[in-house]
Design a protein around this motif. Structure first.
Motif, PDB file in Angstrom:
ATOM      1  N   SER A 262      -9.179   5.897  16.503  1.00 44.44           N
ATOM      2  CA  SER A 262      -7.760   6.094  15.953  1.00 44.44           C
ATOM      3  C   SER A 262      -7.675   6.614  14.573  1.00 44.44           C
ATOM      4  O   SER A 262      -7.080   7.287  14.237  1.00 44.44           O
ATOM      5  CB  SER A 262      -6.990   4.816  16.370  1.00 44.44           C
TER       6      SER A 262
ATOM      7  N   SER B 104       0.082  -0.737   9.548  1.00 41.09           N
ATOM      8  CA  SER B 104      -0.314  -0.524   8.330  1.00 41.09           C
ATOM      9  C   SER B 104       0.713  -0.605   7.381  1.00 41.09           C
ATOM     10  O   SER B 104       0.681  -1.079   6.301  1.00 41.09           O
ATOM     11  CB  SER B 104      -1.338   0.797   8.243  1.00 41.09           C
TER      12      SER B 104
ATOM     13  N   ARG C  32      -3.742   6.445   0.428  1.00 42.84           N
ATOM     14  CA  ARG C  32      -3.009   5.358   1.321  1.00 42.84           C
ATOM     15  C   ARG C  32      -3.623   5.049   2.546  1.00 42.84           C
ATOM     16  O   ARG C  32      -3.700   3.989   2.923  1.00 42.84           O
ATOM     17  CB  ARG C  32      -1.423   5.830   1.287  1.00 42.84           C
ATOM     18  N   LEU C  33      -3.815   6.148   3.424  1.00 43.02           N
ATOM     19  CA  LEU C  33      -4.464   6.073   4.754  1.00 43.02           C
ATOM     20  C   LEU C  33      -5.676   5.296   4.643  1.00 43.02           C
ATOM     21  O   LEU C  33      -5.782   4.389   5.464  1.00 43.02           O
ATOM     22  CB  LEU C  33      -4.530   7.381   5.410  1.00 43.02           C
TER      23      LEU C  33
ATOM     24  N   GLN D  55      -8.446  -1.915   4.524  1.00 44.17           N
ATOM     25  CA  GLN D  55      -7.774  -3.369   4.074  1.00 44.17           C
ATOM     26  C   GLN D  55      -8.086  -4.162   5.338  1.00 44.17           C
ATOM     27  O   GLN D  55      -7.751  -3.815   6.542  1.00 44.17           O
ATOM     28  CB  GLN D  55      -6.196  -3.021   4.317  1.00 44.17           C
ATOM     29  N   LEU D  56      -8.613  -5.336   5.169  1.00 41.31           N
ATOM     30  CA  LEU D  56      -8.951  -6.273   6.261  1.00 41.31           C
ATOM     31  C   LEU D  56      -7.817  -7.140   6.522  1.00 41.31           C
ATOM     32  O   LEU D  56      -7.006  -7.537   5.708  1.00 41.31           O
ATOM     33  CB  LEU D  56      -9.907  -7.161   5.778  1.00 41.31           C
ATOM     34  N   PRO D  57      -7.554  -7.697   7.955  1.00 39.33           N
ATOM     35  CA  PRO D  57      -6.614  -8.388   8.252  1.00 39.33           C
ATOM     36  C   PRO D  57      -6.305  -9.405   7.348  1.00 39.33           C
ATOM     37  O   PRO D  57      -7.208  -9.889   6.805  1.00 39.33           O
ATOM     38  CB  PRO D  57      -6.888  -8.731   9.656  1.00 39.33           C
ATOM     39  N   ALA D  58      -4.848  -9.787   7.272  1.00 44.43           N
ATOM     40  CA  ALA D  58      -4.486 -10.604   6.114  1.00 44.43           C
ATOM     41  C   ALA D  58      -4.437 -12.342   6.623  1.00 44.43           C
ATOM     42  O   ALA D  58      -4.741 -12.994   5.851  1.00 44.43           O
ATOM     43  CB  ALA D  58      -3.046 -10.420   5.817  1.00 44.43           C
TER      44      ALA D  58
ATOM     45  N   ARG E  35      -0.609   2.346  15.124  1.00 44.61           N
ATOM     46  CA  ARG E  35      -1.677   1.873  14.139  1.00 44.61           C
ATOM     47  C   ARG E  35      -0.975   2.097  12.553  1.00 44.61           C
ATOM     48  O   ARG E  35      -1.300   1.435  11.891  1.00 44.61           O
ATOM     49  CB  ARG E  35      -2.710   2.628  14.125  1.00 44.61           C
TER      50      ARG E  35
ATOM     51  N   ASN F 212       0.833  -1.226   0.093  1.00 45.34           N
ATOM     52  CA  ASN F 212       0.085   0.055  -0.011  1.00 45.34           C
ATOM     53  C   ASN F 212       0.877   1.343   0.116  1.00 45.34           C
ATOM     54  O   ASN F 212       0.539   2.163  -0.407  1.00 45.34           O
ATOM     55  CB  ASN F 212      -0.763   0.205   1.240  1.00 45.34           C
ATOM     56  N   TRP F 213       2.041   1.296   0.361  1.00 46.56           N
ATOM     57  CA  TRP F 213       2.877   2.331   0.863  1.00 46.56           C
ATOM     58  C   TRP F 213       4.212   2.255  -0.213  1.00 46.56           C
ATOM     59  O   TRP F 213       4.732   1.366  -0.220  1.00 46.56           O
ATOM     60  CB  TRP F 213       3.094   2.388   2.127  1.00 46.56           C
TER      61      TRP F 213
ATOM     62  N   ASN G 117      -7.251  -3.183  12.280  1.00 46.63           N
ATOM     63  CA  ASN G 117      -5.781  -2.550  12.806  1.00 46.63           C
ATOM     64  C   ASN G 117      -6.407  -1.113  13.593  1.00 46.63           C
ATOM     65  O   ASN G 117      -5.650  -0.423  14.384  1.00 46.63           O
ATOM     66  CB  ASN G 117      -5.045  -1.874  11.657  1.00 46.63           C
ATOM     67  N   TRP G 118      -7.507  -0.493  12.966  1.00 45.47           N
ATOM     68  CA  TRP G 118      -8.014   0.733  13.536  1.00 45.47           C
ATOM     69  C   TRP G 118      -9.501   0.498  14.130  1.00 45.47           C
ATOM     70  O   TRP G 118     -10.281  -0.262  13.949  1.00 45.47           O
ATOM     71  CB  TRP G 118      -8.144   1.695  11.980  1.00 45.47           C
ATOM     72  N   THR G 119      -9.415   1.466  15.056  1.00 46.86           N
ATOM     73  CA  THR G 119     -10.622   1.814  15.809  1.00 46.86           C
ATOM     74  C   THR G 119     -11.256   3.121  15.349  1.00 46.86           C
ATOM     75  O   THR G 119     -10.455   3.714  14.838  1.00 46.86           O
ATOM     76  CB  THR G 119     -10.429   1.972  17.375  1.00 46.86           C
TER      77      THR G 119
ATOM     78  N   ALA H 140      -3.493  -8.414   1.479  1.00 47.10           N
ATOM     79  CA  ALA H 140      -4.206  -9.746   2.123  1.00 47.10           C
ATOM     80  C   ALA H 140      -4.590 -10.729   1.057  1.00 47.10           C
ATOM     81  O   ALA H 140      -4.333 -11.882   1.259  1.00 47.10           O
ATOM     82  CB  ALA H 140      -5.507  -9.349   2.804  1.00 47.10           C
TER      83      ALA H 140
ATOM     84  N   GLN I 163       1.945  -4.188   7.297  1.00 48.82           N
ATOM     85  CA  GLN I 163       0.855  -5.122   6.848  1.00 48.82           C
ATOM     86  C   GLN I 163       0.923  -5.610   5.324  1.00 48.82           C
ATOM     87  O   GLN I 163       0.968  -4.885   4.588  1.00 48.82           O
ATOM     88  CB  GLN I 163      -0.613  -4.758   7.052  1.00 48.82           C
TER      89      GLN I 163
ATOM     90  N   ASP J 210      -7.093   3.276   2.322  1.00 48.87           N
ATOM     91  CA  ASP J 210      -6.578   2.007   1.763  1.00 48.87           C
ATOM     92  C   ASP J 210      -6.261   1.095   2.951  1.00 48.87           C
ATOM     93  O   ASP J 210      -6.656  -0.035   3.343  1.00 48.87           O
ATOM     94  CB  ASP J 210      -5.440   1.957   0.899  1.00 48.87           C
ATOM     95  N   SER J 211      -5.582   1.829   3.739  1.00 45.72           N
ATOM     96  CA  SER J 211      -5.126   0.988   5.149  1.00 45.72           C
ATOM     97  C   SER J 211      -6.228   0.948   6.106  1.00 45.72           C
ATOM     98  O   SER J 211      -6.510  -0.130   6.791  1.00 45.72           O
ATOM     99  CB  SER J 211      -4.016   1.647   5.672  1.00 45.72           C
TER     100      SER J 211
END
Lengths: 213, 213
Positions: free
Chosen positions: B160, A199, B195-196, B202-205, A195, A155-156, B155-157, A205, A202, B198-199
């Motif tokens: 956050s 990212s 980019r942000l 993005q669901l956990p891998a 966080r 992603n980055w 990854n994110w709440t 996926a 990560q 997208d993160s």
DNA sequence: AATTATACAAACAGATACGTATGTTAAAAT
DNA sequence: ATTTTAACATACGTATCTGTTTGTATAATT
């Protein structure tokens, strides 16, 4: 009443210290040299003896601290590529810890943020920009090493990661310093860093399974 | 030479416009009312007729624009949960486009960033904080809806994500406005947002495969 | 021990900048 | 047609800040 050399150095330092507090409270442009003198317990004569004018006083004060990012640059030296991301994250977190604990740096940083960079303070602005530039270059190369070793999420890019990190840090500190420290800088900052770096770390996926290369 | 009401309103507006330019160039505290008057082609008498003093002039100027974030708040109204993230991203990107295209807002925002919030400008600071607060609450609830619908990365709440977004925007704009617009705000900003987000999306891998619920 | 240079304080002069008071013209109101 | 009042410009007094100059007591120098 001539003082000894050590005493003179003391008053010089007390002037600098008073200037820091006064500039922080009233702003550089609205604070008068008499304000500074009174806060330091001297007269303007002492200030004009040690410094040539307010701009010079400000520049000297500015030279007493290494810039906000300056020491962060030195810290991020070459690290094994596998640890680069963790190292940058820790380095940024440590820097937040230090800022949160050091009122001196808080005041200097705040003064720098809201000082009117017009006309005579150009050298300050230029030095700021040069330090920023070096920091950016360093981060770019560090993220690049992480990426080449396969530790940076697809992603980055190195550049985008650098910018995201710098913007987060700058926004974080601006909000904290300029708007009354209404949250826990170190705690919330480090959580945000965690966080963001998660990212960074990560890996994609859905994309292809790691083929042997 | 008494003017008609329309003419008087014109001079009032020209004073506000001149104040905007002068405050932007010289800083609020160092700019004198005579500077403003000359820039507006009037004398200080006109200024004191329309405004009671410099602080009042500044407050009136401040009221002529809705705050940087204020209209961004209105924009992010209720959206279908599936589109919330895209919608917030687009809203933030649009707002960057507008800022990049509107010199008026650039100047006001810049003035607000580096004005010395001491003493008399407290109402400005308070309004700023209230707008920030509303914006934060709105973003929190929007991210929360996205999360409840399963569209926010683990990854994110919501909180956050809100902070990361706000800090990135604030850092981005601070660097652009305070340090000489040395990059393309809209382009680089929107890439950073992409980019942000997208993160965010993005669901956990590695975690569990989607079980039927 | 006498001289000199240092480290300031105190006094001075000039420039702004602010707020107000007053003057002036023409638009409204009567 | 007067009178009044709005919309400024001009002039004034005052406070403040700056930069410089002068005074002075005492370290440091010789």
């Amino acid at each position: 009443m001539r003082r000894t050399k050590a005493e003179a150095e003391e008053t010089r330092n007390s002037i600098l210290s008073a200037a820091e507090r006064v500039f922080f409270e009233k702003g550089v442009s609205t604070a008068s040299l008499d304000d500074v003198a009174k806060a330091a317990g001297v007269t303007r004569g002492a200030i004009y003896w040690h410094f040539s004018n307010k701009t010079d006083l400000f520049l000297e004060l500015y030279n007493t601290v290494n810039l906000p990012l300056e020491d962060m640059i030195e810290r991020d030296v070459e690290q094994p590529a596998a640890d680069v991301l963790c190292y940058i994250e820790k380095s940024a977190g440590d820097w937040l810890d230090e800022l949160a604990a050091d009122e001196h740096r808080q005041r200097i940083f705040t003064i720098l943020l809201r000082c009117p960079y017009g006309d005579d303070l150009l050298p300050v602005l230029e030095k700021q920009q040069e330090v920023d530039e070096r920091h950016t270059v360093m981060l770019d190369s560090a993220f690049d090493r992480a990426r080449n070793a396969g530790f940076l999420s697809g992603n980055w890019t190195p550049q985008s990661a650098t910018k995201a990190l710098r913007w987060m840090m700058e926004g974080l500190c601006s909000e904290w310093l300029l708007f009354g420290r209404r949250f826990d800088l170190a705690m919330e900052g480090k959580e945000g860093l965690k966080r963001l770096f998660d990212s960074f770390r990560q890996l994609p996926a859905i994309t292809e399974a790691p083929a042997a290369s």
